[in-house]
Design a protein around this motif. Structure first.
Motif, PDB file in Angstrom:
ATOM      1  N   LEU A 165       0.834  -1.198   0.000  1.00 39.42           N
ATOM      2  CA  LEU A 165       0.000   0.000   0.000  1.00 39.42           C
ATOM      3  C   LEU A 165       0.873   1.253   0.000  1.00 39.42           C
ATOM      4  N   ASN A 166       1.860   1.294   0.897  1.00 39.26           N
ATOM      5  CA  ASN A 166       2.738   2.455   0.972  1.00 39.26           C
ATOM      6  C   ASN A 166       3.511   2.667  -0.319  1.00 39.26           C
ATOM      7  N   ASP A 167       3.935   1.585  -0.953  1.00 42.69           N
ATOM      8  CA  ASP A 167       4.740   1.702  -2.173  1.00 42.69           C
ATOM      9  C   ASP A 167       3.932   2.253  -3.340  1.00 42.69           C
ATOM     10  N   TYR A 168       2.755   1.654  -3.619  1.00 40.39           N
ATOM     11  CA  TYR A 168       2.057   2.102  -4.826  1.00 40.39           C
ATOM     12  C   TYR A 168       1.395   3.458  -4.631  1.00 40.39           C
ATOM     13  N   GLN A 169       0.962   3.772  -3.412  1.00 41.76           N
ATOM     14  CA  GLN A 169       0.419   5.104  -3.198  1.00 41.76           C
ATOM     15  C   GLN A 169       1.515   6.165  -3.336  1.00 41.76           C
ATOM     16  N   LEU A 170       2.694   5.874  -2.826  1.00 41.13           N
ATOM     17  CA  LEU A 170       3.810   6.808  -2.973  1.00 41.13           C
ATOM     18  C   LEU A 170       4.175   7.009  -4.438  1.00 41.13           C
ATOM     19  N   ALA A 171       4.138   5.937  -5.226  1.00 37.44           N
ATOM     20  CA  ALA A 171       4.442   6.061  -6.660  1.00 37.44           C
ATOM     21  C   ALA A 171       3.449   6.989  -7.339  1.00 37.44           C
ATOM     22  N   TYR A 227      -0.619   4.089 -11.502  1.00 39.08           N
ATOM     23  CA  TYR A 227       0.256   3.659 -10.403  1.00 39.08           C
ATOM     24  C   TYR A 227      -0.498   3.531  -9.085  1.00 39.08           C
ATOM     25  N   LEU A 228      -1.568   4.317  -8.937  1.00 38.46           N
ATOM     26  CA  LEU A 228      -2.383   4.243  -7.727  1.00 38.46           C
ATOM     27  C   LEU A 228      -3.342   3.066  -7.726  1.00 38.46           C
ATOM     28  N   ASN A 229      -3.418   2.321  -8.835  1.00 36.38           N
ATOM     29  CA  ASN A 229      -4.403   1.245  -8.973  1.00 36.38           C
ATOM     30  C   ASN A 229      -5.825   1.784  -8.800  1.00 36.38           C
ATOM     31  N   LEU A 230      -6.067   2.970  -9.338  1.00 31.68           N
ATOM     32  CA  LEU A 230      -7.344   3.653  -9.143  1.00 31.68           C
ATOM     33  C   LEU A 230      -8.366   3.180 -10.178  1.00 31.68           C
ATOM     34  N   PRO A 231      -9.543   2.759  -9.754  1.00 28.60           N
ATOM     35  CA  PRO A 231     -10.553   2.288 -10.710  1.00 28.60           C
ATOM     36  C   PRO A 231     -11.074   3.420 -11.578  1.00 28.60           C
ATOM     37  N   ASP A 232     -11.620   3.052 -12.728  1.00 23.90           N
ATOM     38  CA  ASP A 232     -12.159   4.050 -13.655  1.00 23.90           C
ATOM     39  C   ASP A 232     -13.680   4.048 -13.663  1.00 23.90           C
ATOM     40  N   TRP A 233     -14.271   3.665 -12.539  1.00 19.83           N
ATOM     41  CA  TRP A 233     -15.729   3.686 -12.396  1.00 19.83           C
ATOM     42  C   TRP A 233     -16.048   4.406 -11.096  1.00 19.83           C
ATOM     43  N   ALA A 234     -16.625   5.575 -11.197  1.00 21.10           N
ATOM     44  CA  ALA A 234     -16.879   6.429 -10.044  1.00 21.10           C
ATOM     45  C   ALA A 234     -18.356   6.408  -9.664  1.00 21.10           C
ATOM     46  N   PRO A 235     -18.697   6.838  -8.447  1.00 17.03           N
ATOM     47  CA  PRO A 235     -20.088   6.805  -7.979  1.00 17.03           C
ATOM     48  C   PRO A 235     -21.026   7.625  -8.851  1.00 17.03           C
ATOM     49  N   GLY A 236     -22.232   7.105  -9.005  1.00 15.07           N
ATOM     50  CA  GLY A 236     -23.262   7.811  -9.731  1.00 15.07           C
ATOM     51  C   GLY A 236     -23.121   7.771 -11.235  1.00 15.07           C
ATOM     52  N   GLN A 237     -22.215   6.948 -11.737  1.00 17.81           N
ATOM     53  CA  GLN A 237     -21.976   6.897 -13.173  1.00 17.81           C
ATOM     54  C   GLN A 237     -22.013   5.447 -13.652  1.00 17.81           C
ATOM     55  N   ASN A 238     -22.160   5.276 -14.950  1.00 17.36           N
ATOM     56  CA  ASN A 238     -22.036   3.961 -15.556  1.00 17.36           C
ATOM     57  C   ASN A 238     -20.569   3.680 -15.843  1.00 17.36           C
ATOM     58  N   PRO A 239     -20.182   2.414 -15.865  1.00 14.10           N
ATOM     59  CA  PRO A 239     -18.787   2.103 -16.186  1.00 14.10           C
ATOM     60  C   PRO A 239     -18.437   2.613 -17.578  1.00 14.10           C
TER      61      PRO A 239
END
Length: 444
Positions: A165-171, A227-239
């Motif tokens: 967690l610390n590594d990829y968030q820092l990246a 790098y954050l492994n952040l998803p591309d589907w946010a609340p209130g929206q369609n994928p």
């Protein structure tokens, strides 16, 4: 983390509040016995026992947030579990330390079983349940059970552990600071105070909002999101569609602008307080190969082309930037307290939403690989819910997962844990289990 963060999360992104909210204590009705107590280190515990207790005790490990005792993942889940005859118990963890309570959590949870037995009676069996950071605690309990629990249910668990967690968030933060806000020498680790962490989060969020107004900025936001492994589907929206890089980045931006950086950067300060330093590192990081391992690499490359930017040049800039060095003592502390996957002693079913912005679903991939390497793959099952947000489960999904664990304990073998079977467990309920395979966790 204080009220400032809570206000930002509530205003910007409702799902973020789940991870920092106080642990849930079941609201007992007149037929439920409510008990409390205190452990040797000052941790408190709470229990609720229905009048028609079926003998099974659910040992709940709460997530990152106030060290406040809770015994269920949500009030609605507590009501449903009590109605089925389960007793609920959980501890606060050591209240004298950081919210990253991994140094005491597993010990406090095991001692809570003993305290419950002394105050209420011995359960016929105990099943551990963990949420978010508590999912990491839960995986440790499943590893170290030694007869104290019979099985485990993990919910949105941080099962890849704190070091990753610390590594990829820092990246990801390094990308934002280096490419979006290079004029400011932002502190990304070793925070001297919570206020310093908040200042970094505020500056990076402002940089993201400014960058979103240009094609070049949007390309670099997508790079950081990879790098954050952040998803591309946010609340209130369609994928977004698989061939819509602009739509993918727009939803990643919504996460970042809505409070994501406030949570993870201020959370980093809390982890540093517990570990005595920062375990994150970018030393020797191969930025190019790491990006190639991300499921978002095609999105990033498409946006760089559209913006007329040279991706290799930005990657070279990241490589040349001053590296962040891990603190050796903090690294040892994280390896000792904040890891899982070294094996399993009891069956574990992990459930994860497919678009989890705080604990990426890709953590399940890393965890499963470690469990298989330890030779315990047969004890692990994983299931996925098609929903955006952290720990955004319905009570029916919690019940379906628990029933699968109970079946494994009762029969000695896993039944059908497919998406179809888990949905069929609650035919009149609200479930969204899907067949899904998470991508690789983007980390060193």
């Amino acid at each position: 983390m204080g009220t400032r963060l809570t206000r930002r999360l509530a205003a910007g992104c409702t799902a973020l509040a789940l991870a920092a909210a106080p642990a849930v204590v079941a609201h007992a009705d007149t037929a439920t016995v409510h008990r409390t107590g205190t452990l040797a280190d000052g941790a408190t515990w709470v229990a609720d026992v229905p009048a028609d207790w079926n003998g099974t005790l659910l040992l709940f490990a709460h997530g990152f947030g106030p060290t406040q005792a809770g015994n269920a993942p949500s009030a609605a889940a507590a009501t449903a579990l009590l109605a089925e005859g389960y007793a609920l118990v959980g501890s606060s963890y050591d209240p004298n330390g950081s919210w990253w309570a991994l140094d005491s959590a597993e010990r406090d949870q095991f001692q809570t079983i003993d305290a419950f037995t002394g105050a209420v009676g011995r359960p016929t069996r105990t099943i551990s349940v963990g949420l978010s950071m508590g999912g990491l605690v839960n995986a440790q309990i499943a590893r170290d059970s030694h007869g104290r629990v019979a099985g485990s249910l993990g919910l949105c668990g941080l099962v890849a552990g704190g070091a990753d967690l610390n590594d990829y968030q820092l990246a990801g933060e390094t990308v934002l600071a280096t490419l979006l806000d290079p004029a400011d020498r932002l502190r990304l680790a070793d925070y001297p105070s919570q206020a310093a962490a908040v200042a970094t989060a505020t500056a990076l969020t402002a940089a993201v909002k400014a960058a979103q107004t240009t094609p070049r900025g949007r390309a670099r936001i997508a790079l950081a999101a990879a790098y954050l492994n952040l998803p591309d589907w946010a609340p209130g929206q369609n994928p977004p569609a698989a061939d819509d890089p602009a739509g993918q980045e727009a939803q990643q931006y919504d996460w970042l602008a809505g409070g994501q950086l406030d949570f993870i950067i201020t959370g980093r300060y809390s982890i540093e307080q517990a570990a005595g330093g920062d375990s994150g590192s970018t030393v020797g990081l191969n930025w190019k190969s790491l990006l190639a391992s991300s499921p978002h690499h095609a999105e990033v490359r498409a946006l760089y082309r559209a913006a007329g930017l040279d991706l290799d040049e930005d990657l070279a800039t990241l490589h040349a930037a001053p590296a962040h060095h891990a603190d050796p003592g903090a690294t040892r502390w994280m390896e000792r307290t904040s890891t899982a996957g070294q094996g399993l002693d009891v069956p574990l079913l992990d459930i994860h939403t497919t678009a989890d912005q705080l604990v990426p679903v890709e953590q399940e991939n890393a965890f499963a690989a470690r469990i298989r390497a330890a030779g315990d793959g047969a004890l692990l099952r994983q299931a996925y819910v098609a929903r955006q947000g952290h720990c955004a489960f319905t009570p029916d999904e919690v019940l379906a997962g628990l029933h699968a664990v109970v079946h494994r304990i009762d029969t000695g073998h896993w039944g059908d844990t497919s998406a179809a079977a888990l949905n069929a467990d609650r035919p009149a309920g609200t479930t969204a289990f899907v067949t899904y395979r998470p991508a690789r966790l983007v980390t060193r």
